[in-house]
Motif scaffolding. Structure first.
Motif, PDB file in Angstrom:
ATOM      1  N   ILE A 158       0.853  -1.188   0.000  1.00 18.95           N
ATOM      2  CA  ILE A 158       0.000   0.000   0.000  1.00 18.95           C
ATOM      3  C   ILE A 158       0.886   1.233   0.000  1.00 18.95           C
ATOM      4  CG2 ILE A 158      -1.787   1.262   1.266  1.00 18.95           C
ATOM      5  CD1 ILE A 158      -2.644  -1.392   2.511  1.00 18.95           C
ATOM      6  N   ALA A 159       0.516   2.217  -0.810  1.00 13.04           N
ATOM      7  CA  ALA A 159       1.211   3.508  -0.836  1.00 13.04           C
ATOM      8  C   ALA A 159       0.153   4.605  -0.838  1.00 13.04           C
ATOM      9  CB  ALA A 159       2.098   3.619  -2.078  1.00 13.04           C
ATOM     10  N   THR A 160       0.418   5.673  -0.112  1.00  7.43           N
ATOM     11  CA  THR A 160      -0.558   6.763  -0.002  1.00  7.43           C
ATOM     12  C   THR A 160       0.128   8.118  -0.188  1.00  7.43           C
ATOM     13  OG1 THR A 160      -0.271   6.937   2.410  1.00  7.43           O
ATOM     14  CG2 THR A 160      -1.990   5.459   1.614  1.00  7.43           C
ATOM     15  N   LEU A 161      -0.659   9.073  -0.630  1.00  7.21           N
ATOM     16  CA  LEU A 161      -0.204  10.459  -0.742  1.00  7.21           C
ATOM     17  C   LEU A 161      -1.399  11.350  -0.417  1.00  7.21           C
ATOM     18  CD1 LEU A 161       2.328  12.127  -1.498  1.00  7.21           C
ATOM     19  CD2 LEU A 161       1.414  12.280  -3.809  1.00  7.21           C
ATOM     20  N   LYS A 162      -1.244  12.179   0.574  1.00  5.07           N
ATOM     21  CA  LYS A 162      -2.360  12.993   1.044  1.00  5.07           C
ATOM     22  C   LYS A 162      -2.660  14.120   0.064  1.00  5.07           C
ATOM     23  CE  LYS A 162      -4.039  15.075   5.328  1.00  5.07           C
ATOM     24  NZ  LYS A 162      -3.690  15.344   6.744  1.00  5.07           N
ATOM     25  N   PRO A 163      -3.912  14.281  -0.339  1.00  4.57           N
ATOM     26  CA  PRO A 163      -4.267  15.383  -1.238  1.00  4.57           C
ATOM     27  C   PRO A 163      -4.317  16.711  -0.493  1.00  4.57           C
ATOM     28  CG  PRO A 163      -6.216  14.108  -0.668  1.00  4.57           C
ATOM     29  CD  PRO A 163      -5.051  13.393  -0.046  1.00  4.57           C
TER      30      PRO A 163
END
Length: 387
Positions: A277-282
């Protein structure tokens, strides 16, 4: 040519920067250049390796987790660096790795010694700091230092056009070469491993990553798929917040937090996981960033669930569907949970994983990126850029 690499972190200390810079060194030496690395003394827990290049270390301050991170640790590297680089055997070109304070030291010393340097701007540090502090004074100073480091470089190398735009926004008109990024397929590759009921987050988790949404998603997923684990391998300023969030949602017993590990060991975790899982906050200044951890996961044949804005989603969508590279979704806990359910229900497919790893090895290797960076350094060091 004689090339100097200046970085607070280098192999064997596990990090994406270490793998990248080591690959650049390998590419340079394969082309017949000599390489000197000015770096920090690695932490005691690091694996020992026999370096073929000339690696010169110096003791530094590290935070309580053992990383060179924070103002004082950076200064403990940068201040001695000014003397080390000033009196080192004169290189033809220097490759400087962030933070910007290191880039500023390199600019001053290289100006005194009339040596060109190349700056590696994989991301914009002052944008990251904007998420970590409310002090406008700190942000202004860091932006000035970063602009100073960028403007003095003969060439800037970076991973995406998004960073190029941010470099221009900072007022730096320096030549920028987009060299991309890729997986170290010598370390990350498909291996036969027993499948596990496991999801993996590998890499840093700072405010702009917004990894807390992953904890919410795992809690929602666990309600329909009990017995799975979430393993978080890496480091970041948000660790205590993630741990508290897991406790509040009642899933802390199913989540492991592990320190960074050597690539070969991390590869085995990818090999047995359902997906990473990889995430990037908008809504942050970091929306242009690419989740580089994606490359390593895919090289190991492990699908990726990416949530957030930026170029990572389109990259995943551009991979042939039959390879099962994973999915991109909005920064939303339920959408992430749905993606986890689909991949968990699809089952472990060894043949697809081998095909995915082979595709990455043929299209997105760190070897190719390092070769491009080495050519930029050779171009600058030979004087062709200045003439």
């Amino acid at each position: 040519m004689r090339v100097a690499i200046v970085s607070r972190i280098y192999r064997p200390e596990p990090s994406a920067a270490s793998l990248f810079l080591g690959s650049v060194s390998d590419a340079l030496r394969a082309d017949g250049h000599s390489v000197m690395v000015l770096t920090a003394k690695p932490p005691r827990r690091s694996d020992s390796i026999e370096a073929s290049e000339d690696v010169r270390t110096f003791p530094v301050l590290r935070d309580r987790d053992g990383y060179v991170r924070g103002y004082l640790p950076y200064l403990s590297f940068d201040v001695p660096l000014s003397v080390r680089l000033l009196f080192a055997t004169r290189p033809d070109v220097v490759l400087a790795e962030p933070p910007p304070t290191t880039g500023a030291v390199v600019r001053v010393v290289c100006a005194l010694r009339r040596i060109p340097y190349v700056y590696d701007a994989a991301d914009i540090w002052s944008d990251a700091a904007d998420m970590a502090t409310n002090s406008r004074a700190v942000i202004r100073v860091l932006r000035w230092v970063e602009r100073f480091a960028l403007r003095g470089a003969e060439t800037v190398v970076t991973i995406s056009e998004g960073v190029v735009r941010r470099v221009r926004d900072l007022g730096a008109q320096t030549r920028v070469v987009v060299t991309g990024f890729g997986a170290d397929t010598a370390e990350f590759k498909v291996v036969d491993n027993e499948p596990d009921k496991l999801f993996l987050y590998a890499g840093s988790y700072s405010a702009w990553h917004g990894a807390d949404i992953m904890i919410d998603a795992f809690a929602a997923f666990s309600r329909t798929h009990p017995g799975y684990r979430l393993r978080v391998i890496g480091n970041g300023t948000e660790k205590s917040m993630l741990e508290k969030r897991a406790q509040a949602l009642g899933v802390s017993d199913a989540i492991d937090f592990l320190d960074p590990i050597a690539p070969a060991e991390l590869n085995l975790h990818f090999a047995s996981a359902v997906a990473s899982i990889a995430t990037l906050k908008p809504g942050t200044a970091y929306e242009f960033a690419f989740a580089t951890k994606t490359y390593s996961s895919l090289a190991a044949g492990c699908p990726v669930i990416f949530a957030g804005p930026g170029p990572t989603g389109p990259f995943l969508s551009g991979i042939p569907d039959d390879l099962g590279a994973g999915t991109a979704c909005d920064y939303n806990a339920e959408e992430i949970a749905q993606a986890m359910r689909r991949l968990a229900d699809a089952g472990f497919e060894p043949e697809r994983r081998r095909a995915l790893g082979a595709w990455i090895d043929g299209n997105h290797t760190m070897r190719a990126v390092a070769k491009r960076v080495a050519l930029v350094l050779a171009d600058v060091g030979s004087g062709r850029r200045r003439h």
